[in-house]
Design an enzyme around this catalytic site. Structure first.
Site, PDB file in Angstrom:
ATOM      1  N   LEU A 147      -1.098  13.148  12.492  1.00  0.00           N
ATOM      2  CA  LEU A 147      -1.522  12.660  11.187  1.00  0.00           C
ATOM      3  C   LEU A 147      -2.939  12.120  11.376  1.00  0.00           C
ATOM      4  CD1 LEU A 147       1.593  10.622   9.941  1.00  0.00           C
ATOM      5  CD2 LEU A 147       0.947  12.955   9.331  1.00  0.00           C
ATOM      6  N   ASP A 148      -3.782  12.270  10.346  1.00  0.00           N
ATOM      7  CA  ASP A 148      -5.114  11.676  10.427  1.00  0.00           C
ATOM      8  C   ASP A 148      -4.991  10.183  10.700  1.00  0.00           C
ATOM      9  OD1 ASP A 148      -6.189  14.134   9.817  1.00  0.00           O
ATOM     10  OD2 ASP A 148      -6.436  13.693   7.685  1.00  0.00           O
ATOM     11  N   LYS A 149      -5.982   9.632  11.353  1.00  0.00           N
ATOM     12  CA  LYS A 149      -5.959   8.218  11.710  1.00  0.00           C
ATOM     13  C   LYS A 149      -5.636   7.334  10.513  1.00  0.00           C
ATOM     14  CE  LYS A 149      -8.866   4.562  13.705  1.00  0.00           C
ATOM     15  NZ  LYS A 149     -10.179   4.248  14.328  1.00  0.00           N
ATOM     16  N   THR A 151      -4.119   8.170   7.715  1.00  0.00           N
ATOM     17  CA  THR A 151      -2.935   8.581   6.969  1.00  0.00           C
ATOM     18  C   THR A 151      -1.722   7.918   7.598  1.00  0.00           C
ATOM     19  OG1 THR A 151      -3.883  10.715   6.334  1.00  0.00           O
ATOM     20  CG2 THR A 151      -1.488  10.538   6.291  1.00  0.00           C
ATOM     21  N   ARG A 257      -5.914  17.056   1.915  1.00  0.00           N
ATOM     22  CA  ARG A 257      -7.155  16.447   1.430  1.00  0.00           C
ATOM     23  C   ARG A 257      -8.110  17.512   0.887  1.00  0.00           C
ATOM     24  NH1 ARG A 257      -8.917  13.025   6.574  1.00  0.00           N
ATOM     25  NH2 ARG A 257     -10.579  12.302   5.169  1.00  0.00           N
TER      26      ARG A 257
END
EC number: 5.4.99.-
Length: 332
Positions: A147-149, A151, A257
């Site tokens: 997961l993105d940092k 998110t 996104r």
């Protein structure tokens, strides 16, 4: 140019040399007087503010070089092997083969430039010890997806090599249930649909992903607008914001996104893909809610346990910053 030797300070973290003439690009001039550093490395150091001329910071490798004493402060060397860190984890499930956690926003999945410590890997190394799968390599043990940092939400990590191989196969064939909740500027139209595009690196900014006409990889996101906020007074007008449920059919970098932004409904708080400014009421709600990231939460993760064959499904609610923002948006 100067023929003075390179000078290291006592800690070996600073380099100094005198440039006797200018006129050429700064990064090229610096590469000549600091031959141990590549131009790419020098450009990164310039961008980080690590280079000074006569004590004054300089930046921008394309600028013309000027005579003077240049000092480069090098960052400390970081070990390639992450260290265990006793970081609290919200564990949703754990057995001998895998662990499922609710990752907080602000925690990177694994060490990377700018996020060398405080990552999920550091926390897992402390929590799981030697049982964490090593297939991902020393820098990414146990990591099978990211997961993105910024998110939040549900992530699974492998504790055994057989679980790692099995989970990787499930993600490769998209046999994973993954649903995210996003709060967006405006709402995608129609209210329910599928976004299918090619996604790859942006030609204008290699740090960003983009929808491409050719090249890249196929990306599919199914979405449903669950709620609209700030309904316009007249019929046919656009909502100020929306809560959107997104189900991934593929898993490309920044997929949701990029896809929502391509529909004209970027995720609120997204500094990379959220071009344009939200309505004043939405902007105030973001500030009051304390949201300092993209409003994106990985709410559901479902899969077949790669070792036991059990059907597993985990669901978590968005954290406080998103729930508070949604509450405030409901008052618009």
């Amino acid at each position: 140019m100067s023929d003075e030797p390179l000078i290291d300070d006592e800690d070996g973290t600073a380099l100094e040399a005198h440039l006797e003439s200018g006129g050429v690009r700064l990064d090229k001039a610096l590469a000549e007087i600091f031959p141990t550093l590549s131009r790419a490395r020098l450009q990164a150091l310039l961008a980080e503010g690590a280079v000074t001329r006569d004590g004054e910071p300089v930046s921008g490798g394309s600028a013309k070089a000027r005579e003077g004493l240049y000092t480069i402060t090098l960052p400390p060397v970081v070990s390639a092997t992450p260290a265990p860190e006793a970081i609290p984890l919200t564990v949703l499930f754990e057995d001998a083969d895998l662990i499922v956690v609710d990752k907080p926003a602000g925690m990177a999945a694994h060490p990377a430039p700018g996020s060398e410590t405080g990552t999920l890997v550091n926390a897992l190394l402390a929590h799981c010890g030697a049982s964490l799968s090593g297939i991902g390599g020393v820098a990414r043990p146990g990591i099978v997806h990211r997961l993105d940092k910024d998110t939040s939400g549900v992530m699974v990590a492998a504790k055994s090599d057989r679980a790692h191989a099995g989970l990787s196969a499930l993600f490769a064939t998209h046999d994973i249930e993954r649903t995210y909740i996003a709060l967006t500027r405006g709402a995608p139209s129609p209210a329910k649909g599928r976004i299918e595009t090619l996604i790859g690196r942006s030609s204008s900014d290699r740090k960003k992903m983009a929808v491409l006409n050719s090249g890249g990889r196929n990306a599919i996101t199914d979405y449903v607008v669950e709620r609209r906020f700030g309904e316009p007074a007249k019929a046919g007008g656009a909502s100020m914001a929306a809560r959107v449920s997104c189900t991934l059919q593929t898993g490309r970098t920044h997929q949701i996104r990029v896809h929502l932004a391509s529909k004209g409904a970027p995720i609120l708080g997204d500094a990379v893909y959220g071009s344009g400014s939200p309505a004043a009421g939405v902007k105030a709600a973001i500030a009051d809610a304390g949201l300092k990231r993209q409003a994106l939460h990985a709410a559901v993760l479902g899969f077949v346990h790669p070792v036991t064959g059990d059907q597993l499904r985990f669901e978590t609610a968005p954290p406080r910053d998103m729930t508070e923002l949604e509450r405030l948006l409901a008052d618009l």
